[in-house]
Design a protein around this motif. Structure first.
Motif, short mmCIF file in Angstrom:
data_model
loop_
_atom_site.label_atom_id
_atom_site.label_comp_id
_atom_site.label_asym_id
_atom_site.label_seq_id
_atom_site.Cartn_x
_atom_site.Cartn_y
_atom_site.Cartn_z
N ILE A 60 1.97 -20.31 21.56
CA ILE A 60 3.31 -19.72 21.46
C ILE A 60 4.17 -20.14 22.65
CG2 ILE A 60 4.57 -17.52 21.57
CD1 ILE A 60 2.29 -16.34 19.84
N ALA A 61 3.58 -20.18 23.85
CA ALA A 61 4.32 -20.65 25.03
C ALA A 61 4.76 -22.10 24.85
CB ALA A 61 3.44 -20.52 26.27
N THR A 62 3.91 -22.90 24.20
CA THR A 62 4.24 -24.31 23.94
C THR A 62 5.45 -24.42 23.03
OG1 THR A 62 1.92 -24.96 24.18
CG2 THR A 62 3.37 -26.50 23.02
N ILE A 63 5.51 -23.58 21.99
CA ILE A 63 6.64 -23.61 21.07
C ILE A 63 7.93 -23.24 21.79
CG2 ILE A 63 7.68 -22.44 19.08
CD1 ILE A 63 4.95 -22.30 17.81
N PHE A 64 7.90 -22.18 22.58
CA PHE A 64 9.10 -21.78 23.32
C PHE A 64 9.53 -22.88 24.29
CE2 PHE A 64 8.47 -17.31 22.05
CZ PHE A 64 9.79 -16.92 21.88
N PHE A 65 8.58 -23.44 25.02
CA PHE A 65 8.91 -24.49 25.97
C PHE A 65 9.54 -25.70 25.27
CE2 PHE A 65 7.67 -28.58 27.81
CZ PHE A 65 8.29 -28.50 29.04
N MET A 94 6.58 -14.11 17.08
CA MET A 94 5.68 -14.72 18.06
C MET A 94 5.45 -13.79 19.25
SD MET A 94 6.55 -18.79 18.28
CE MET A 94 8.23 -18.57 18.86
N LEU A 95 6.53 -13.20 19.74
CA LEU A 95 6.40 -12.30 20.90
C LEU A 95 5.59 -11.06 20.54
CD1 LEU A 95 10.04 -12.61 22.27
CD2 LEU A 95 7.96 -13.58 23.29
N GLY A 96 5.69 -10.62 19.28
CA GLY A 96 4.88 -9.51 18.82
C GLY A 96 3.39 -9.84 18.85
N VAL A 97 3.04 -11.07 18.47
CA VAL A 97 1.65 -11.51 18.54
C VAL A 97 1.17 -11.54 19.98
CG1 VAL A 97 0.06 -13.41 18.06
CG2 VAL A 97 1.80 -12.82 16.38
N VAL A 98 2.03 -12.01 20.89
CA VAL A 98 1.68 -12.04 22.32
C VAL A 98 1.42 -10.62 22.82
CG1 VAL A 98 2.53 -12.53 24.65
CG2 VAL A 98 2.91 -14.18 22.81
N GLN A 99 2.30 -9.69 22.44
CA GLN A 99 2.10 -8.30 22.85
C GLN A 99 0.82 -7.73 22.27
OE1 GLN A 99 3.48 -6.68 25.09
NE2 GLN A 99 5.68 -6.95 25.23
N SER A 100 0.49 -8.15 21.05
CA SER A 100 -0.74 -7.69 20.41
C SER A 100 -1.96 -8.13 21.22
CB SER A 100 -0.83 -8.24 18.98
OG SER A 100 -2.08 -7.93 18.40
N VAL A 101 -1.90 -9.35 21.74
CA VAL A 101 -3.00 -9.84 22.58
C VAL A 101 -3.13 -8.96 23.82
CG1 VAL A 101 -3.83 -11.76 24.01
CG2 VAL A 101 -2.82 -12.22 21.77
N LYS A 102 -2.03 -8.61 24.44
CA LYS A 102 -2.06 -7.77 25.64
C LYS A 102 -2.58 -6.38 25.32
CE LYS A 102 0.72 -6.08 29.51
NZ LYS A 102 0.22 -4.70 29.41
#
Length: 369
Positions: free
Chosen positions: A313-318, A355-363
């Motif tokens: 996800i960080a790659t996509i944003f970058f 995407m950010l929701g998935v990142v938050q889910s990981v946290k």
């Protein structure tokens, strides 16, 4: 049972990364004011629609945050099949615009499945790597087999055609392989192969308008009133902003219709014209901080599946930020990639929050404090 449910819900809410969320809100506020400024002379409905999409996107963000990300690995085969069906449906019933068939018209709304395909592919490809190569040396054979996983998705997007999203997928593929112990010899071989393949791709795979974009990128002044118009006007807008910008609502290139797509692909040009170098620096810092937050969550996660998801996800944003900002400054070819969280568009905004929701889910669900 109800008390246990609410206790668990509050526990999840307490684990949400407030810094990341604040960062996203700040970028969206800059986006909304720029959309308002760029489109007021055309219609007052754009920024109102964007507010509605923001509410929908934020609901999606919260819903996805509370879903345990490990379930995506369990149902990865179903996600992969759904991804294929979604992209095939674009080719069958999709709406064609500007020479590309990328959208599905659902009446009141239009969606771009290739946007969501990037996230779905990250989820399935990360699961594929963890299940098959988490403890094994990754050589050429593994690299080839793993490419077979992404190729159908890559090919369906490429023939829409959507070159920008296709490049995102290749980059995500390379980053996740590298993080999953890909040998340096393989990496160098891939880059060498791509370098050798570029002339062939330019001559035989790119469509005429895509070759024109490359030629325009190399020599925009050769056809400043034709194919080089967008880049030329974008440079004028950015340059006229100078250090501090012309001020809110004082963009001339967008209002006078010199700059096409001023609220979508070239929203960064409008922002830099109004806010100048200082405003642009602040925007870039906000994006860098967002990337840092995502990578921090990845690096503090022991689970390899969650780590690969966050890095993907960080790659996509970058890539979106780097290519879009490079495009409006004339140092990258025009690809049509939106500036995530800034460019106008429902699909793009929902996709970003998804995407950010998935990142938050990981946290929330990684099992660490």
């Amino acid at each position: 049972m109800s008390s246990g449910f609410f206790k668990n819900l509050f526990k999840k809410i307490s684990k949400i990364n407030i810094l990341l969320l604040t960062n996203v809100f700040l970028i969206f506020i800059l986006s909304l004011t720029t959309i308002y400024s760029a489109t007021l002379s055309k219609s007052s409905s754009f920024y109102k629609k964007e507010i509605v999409w923001f509410v929908i996107a934020f609901i999606v963000f919260l819903a996805v945050s509370f879903i345990d990300y490990k379930k995506y690995s369990k149902y990865s085969s179903y996600i992969y099949i759904f991804n294929l069906i979604l992209l095939i449906s674009v080719l069958v019933v999709g709406t064609e615009k500007l020479g590309a068939k990328r959208w599905i018209d659902l009446g009141p709304i239009t969606i771009q499945p290739s946007e969501f395909a990037k996230l779905f592919l990250i989820l399935t490809f990360a699961s594929f790597l963890v299940n098959n190569y988490s403890e094994k040396y990754m050589g050429f054979k593994a690299m080839f087999i793993s490419f077979l996983h992404i190729f159908p998705i890559f090919f369906l997007i490429l023939i829409e055609p959507d070159l920008g999203t296709s490049l995102v997928i290749i980059l995500v593929y390379g980053v996740l392989l590298f993080l999953n112990k890909l040998d340096w010899k393989c990496i160098l071989s891939v880059f060498l192969s791509i370098f050798i393949f570029l002339p062939f791709a330019y001559k035989f795979l790119l469509k005429e308008y895509q070759r024109n974009r490359v030629n325009t990128f190399l020599n925009p002044e050769n056809d400043a009133l034709g194919t080089g118009w967008n880049i030329t006007q974008s440079k004028i807008a950015i340059g006229s902003g100078q250090m501090y910008g012309k001020g809110f609502m004082n963009n001339t290139q967008g209002k006078l219709r010199f700059l096409p797509e001023s609220h979508t692909d070239f929203i960064g040009s409008v922002f830099l014209e109004e806010r100048g170098f200082i405003g642009g620096s602040i925007l870039i810092l906000l994006y860098l901080f967002l990337l840092a937050q995502i990578i921090y969550i990845a690096d503090t996660t022991e689970d390899q599946f969650g780590k690969l998801i966050c890095y993907g996800i960080a790659t996509i944003f970058f890539f979106h930020v780097f290519v879009n900002l490079g495009m409006i400054m004339g140092i990258m070819p025009v690809t049509g990639l939106p500036l995530l969280l800034m460019s106008y568009g429902g699909s793009s905004l929902v996709f970003s929050f998804l995407m950010l929701g998935v990142v938050q889910s990981v946290k929330i669900h990684r099992g660490m404090k």
